[in-house]
Design a protein around this motif. Sequence first.
Motif, PDB file in Angstrom:
ATOM      1  N   TRP A   1       0.743  -1.361   0.043  1.00 20.30           N
ATOM      2  CA  TRP A   1      -0.014   0.015   0.134  1.00 20.30           C
ATOM      3  C   TRP A   1       0.940   1.122   0.259  1.00 20.30           C
ATOM      4  N   ASN A   2       2.035   1.370   0.723  1.00 18.30           N
ATOM      5  CA  ASN A   2       2.665   2.470   0.938  1.00 18.30           C
ATOM      6  C   ASN A   2       3.765   2.461  -0.278  1.00 18.30           C
TER       7      ASN A   2
ATOM      8  N   HIS B   1      -0.604  -3.200   4.324  1.00 19.35           N
ATOM      9  CA  HIS B   1      -0.794  -1.841   4.886  1.00 19.35           C
ATOM     10  C   HIS B   1      -0.043  -1.327   5.544  1.00 19.35           C
TER      11      HIS B   1
ATOM     12  N   ALA C   1       2.269   1.323   7.061  1.00 19.54           N
ATOM     13  CA  ALA C   1       2.819   2.643   6.633  1.00 19.54           C
ATOM     14  C   ALA C   1       4.262   2.699   7.037  1.00 19.54           C
TER      15      ALA C   1
ATOM     16  N   LYS D   1       7.939   2.295   6.925  1.00 20.56           N
ATOM     17  CA  LYS D   1       9.096   1.883   5.753  1.00 20.56           C
ATOM     18  C   LYS D   1       9.791   0.680   6.397  1.00 20.56           C
TER      19      LYS D   1
ATOM     20  N   GLY E   1       3.489   7.651  -1.222  1.00 20.66           N
ATOM     21  CA  GLY E   1       4.156   7.564   0.148  1.00 20.66           C
ATOM     22  C   GLY E   1       3.491   7.858   1.011  1.00 20.66           C
ATOM     23  N   GLN E   2       3.603   7.136   2.164  1.00 18.02           N
ATOM     24  CA  GLN E   2       2.728   7.450   3.425  1.00 18.02           C
ATOM     25  C   GLN E   2       3.421   7.364   4.397  1.00 18.02           C
ATOM     26  N   THR E   3       2.975   8.271   5.682  1.00 17.16           N
ATOM     27  CA  THR E   3       3.642   8.074   6.990  1.00 17.16           C
ATOM     28  C   THR E   3       2.387   7.973   8.116  1.00 17.16           C
TER      29      THR E   3
ATOM     30  N   GLN F   1      -2.030  10.872   9.509  1.00 15.51           N
ATOM     31  CA  GLN F   1      -1.332  10.099   8.257  1.00 15.51           C
ATOM     32  C   GLN F   1      -1.053  11.220   7.276  1.00 15.51           C
TER      33      GLN F   1
ATOM     34  N   THR G   1      -0.296  11.600   3.228  1.00 17.30           N
ATOM     35  CA  THR G   1      -0.070  10.897   1.883  1.00 17.30           C
ATOM     36  C   THR G   1       0.574  12.063   1.170  1.00 17.30           C
TER      37      THR G   1
END
Length: 507
Positions: A63-64, A105, A107, A109, A352-354, A430, A432
Amino acid sequence: MKAAYSSPELWLIILHLPLLALSSDCDNRNVFLACNTLQASLGRSIIQDNHGPDYQSTITGAWNLFNTQFQPTCIVFPRQSSHVQVAMQSIYTFDVNYAVQAGGHSAMKGWNNVNDGILISFKFMNNISYNPSKDTIILEPAVRWGESVTALESQGVSPVGGRVDDVGTGLLLGGGLSFLSPTHGYAADNYVELDVVLVDGTLVTATASNEYSDLFRALKGGANRFGVVTRYEVRAIHTGSLIDKTWFGGSIAYPNTSFDAVAQAVSRYTRDVSDPNAAILVYFAAIALPDASLTNLAIANLYYNGTSQLPENIFGEFLSIPSIPESTMLTSLSWPDIAFSLTEPLPSDGHGQTFACTVLAGDEDDSLYVDVVREWTNFTTSFRQEFNTSVLAFTPIPVSQIMIGRERGGNAFDSNHSSVIVPYNQIHVQVTLPLGVPQMSPEMEEGRQLFIKQAPRSLGFPLYINECDAEQNVFETYGQYEFLKQTYMKYDPTRFNIRRTAGPPGL
Ligand SMILES: Cc1cc2nc3c(=O)[nH]c(=O)nc-3n(C[C@H](O)[C@H](O)[C@H](O)COP(=O)(O)OP(=O)(O)OC[C@H]3O[C@@H](n4cnc5c(N)ncnc54)[C@H](O)[C@@H]3O)c2cc1C
Ligand SMILES: *[C@@H]1O[C@H](CO)[C@@H](O)[C@H](O)[C@H]1NC(C)=O
Ligand SMILES: *[C@@H]1O[C@H](CO)[C@@H](O)[C@H](O)[C@H]1NC(C)=O
Ligand SMILES: *[C@@H]1O[C@H](CO)[C@@H](O)[C@H](O)[C@H]1NC(C)=O
Ligand SMILES: *[C@@H]1O[C@H](CO)[C@@H](O)[C@H](O)[C@H]1NC(C)=O
Ligand SMILES: *[C@@H]1O[C@H](CO)[C@@H](O)[C@H](O)[C@H]1NC(C)=O
Ligand SMILES: *[C@@H]1O[C@H](CO)[C@@H](O)[C@H](O)[C@H]1NC(C)=O
């Protein structure tokens, strides 16, 4: 500079440099050996290198976007627990890096993928079944929550899982927040039996009362640190089928001029509402527009099981705050309707997600909830040109939910103070990035870290590991931290998982 050169630590580092280089070559050789050995014993469809038919789609399926930027030396695609046992024996004896991926899923890394190591992908272990005689549901690790609801709808049962259909079973290992949780506990509080492959390849079955009851408890919040789970047996919740519209609710949207009022309503709901038939998720969203301006809005998802309207004494404040009427949708709902009302929000894959998190107690001043929203608004306003969307989400944890965890032998994160039980709110942020942007700018990362540092947090309450930043020391906030550390030492005495797989710090 002179002083630094004469420091003994530095000399040690310099002396060890050739050794370090050697050990990394040696690591690489060991990974190839491990992959070759595994391929010889399990074959080319279970053990695939980057020419294998499922290799690329697995890597790009995370997902990320950040978790698609890895090249494992080989991927293990187990069909049954014994394949995971064989894989872990090799990973352990060749002493190589590895990662596990279920619904993909995470987030964080590197928590579900690996470079120069071995990835175990559960892609082909996705069976779901209901056992009426035990009234339990058996989930293989690749099942996603939406699939479980679809598969079991005709039988009128569901597991306690997540709130977004595409998320997978890794959610269970961190706790798991569902709209069923106020009545039925954190998702992990519903474990009945777990099959777990320990680091050295041993397969054990853990229950609340057998010799692995400590492992069973540690896996309610211990994330990926304690072993690889190959089978979850969980309580079946009798949620009804698509036609059983026992719930009422939906969503209300608010303009940014209502943000303070919504934050106060969340605070008061968390403190005052103890009816387990009520469940909410309130989030604030900042959505970038093509001209680099922002749209801000808040959404309250409000549900009640057992009436044909939202009870005024529970939801009155949310119902009276100035909202955007044309975006409000409240109606009678079945459990499957609710399960599919939060489908994977766009944007999903390719971004990219955090994640980051904080937690506020229900007995804190309302102004702390308002502060969190304002600090997040400052963050999103400061970096509005650099992201696609950002969401700040609030999930109240009522006393009923905490009690269920305790009645079932406890989990890893619950507070260890038994006298007064205080409800709390799990808060999640979150970010994005725009499609395809491969990393966050250092400035924005600094702003995000500043937010994590400044956001108010109540001590003595657990952070929610599935929705925090990789660097936040979540285990340290667990009421059962000492128990968790001891149990970790027992099941992974060489600290293999800490050395060889990425995951939460603190054990
Ligand atoms: C869009 C979205 C919505 C979300 N909504 C919710 C929600 O409503 N409620 C909630 O509680 N959480 C929610 N989350 C957070 C979610 O709980 C975590 O992202 C969770 O870790 C995802 O699990 P996964 O199987 O999909 O991911 P993965 O990345 O495959 O797994 C997550 C972690 O668990 C490890 N892991 C997975 N399976 C195993 C296994 N069998 N054995 C050992 N380790 C394993 C992985 O190595 C990884 O570190 C959401 C996340 C996203 C992105
Ligand atoms: C799924 O599990 C059930 C119960 O163990 C079993 O009967 C069924 O054959 C399995 N299905 C698949 C496709 O493996
Ligand atoms: C919803 O409430 C009804 C009774 O009002 C109850 O029988 C049912 O179990 C509840 N559903 C869930 C999923 O808890
Ligand atoms: C709401 O958003 C608009 C547009 O981004 C902004 O101009 C305004 O200042 C915001 N209002 C509040 C109260 O935050
Ligand atoms: C945000 O991402 C979505 C989905 O990828 C895309 O449709 C939208 O245009 C993006 N917005 C911006 C401002 O980049
Ligand atoms: C707002 O965010 C900016 C950028 O991170 C930061 O420099 C500033 O200190 C923040 N202001 C407040 C009041 O937190
Ligand atoms: C209880 O939890 C606190 C942290 O919340 C910790 O300092 C203390 O050691 C714990 N006590 C026991 C007995 O685990």
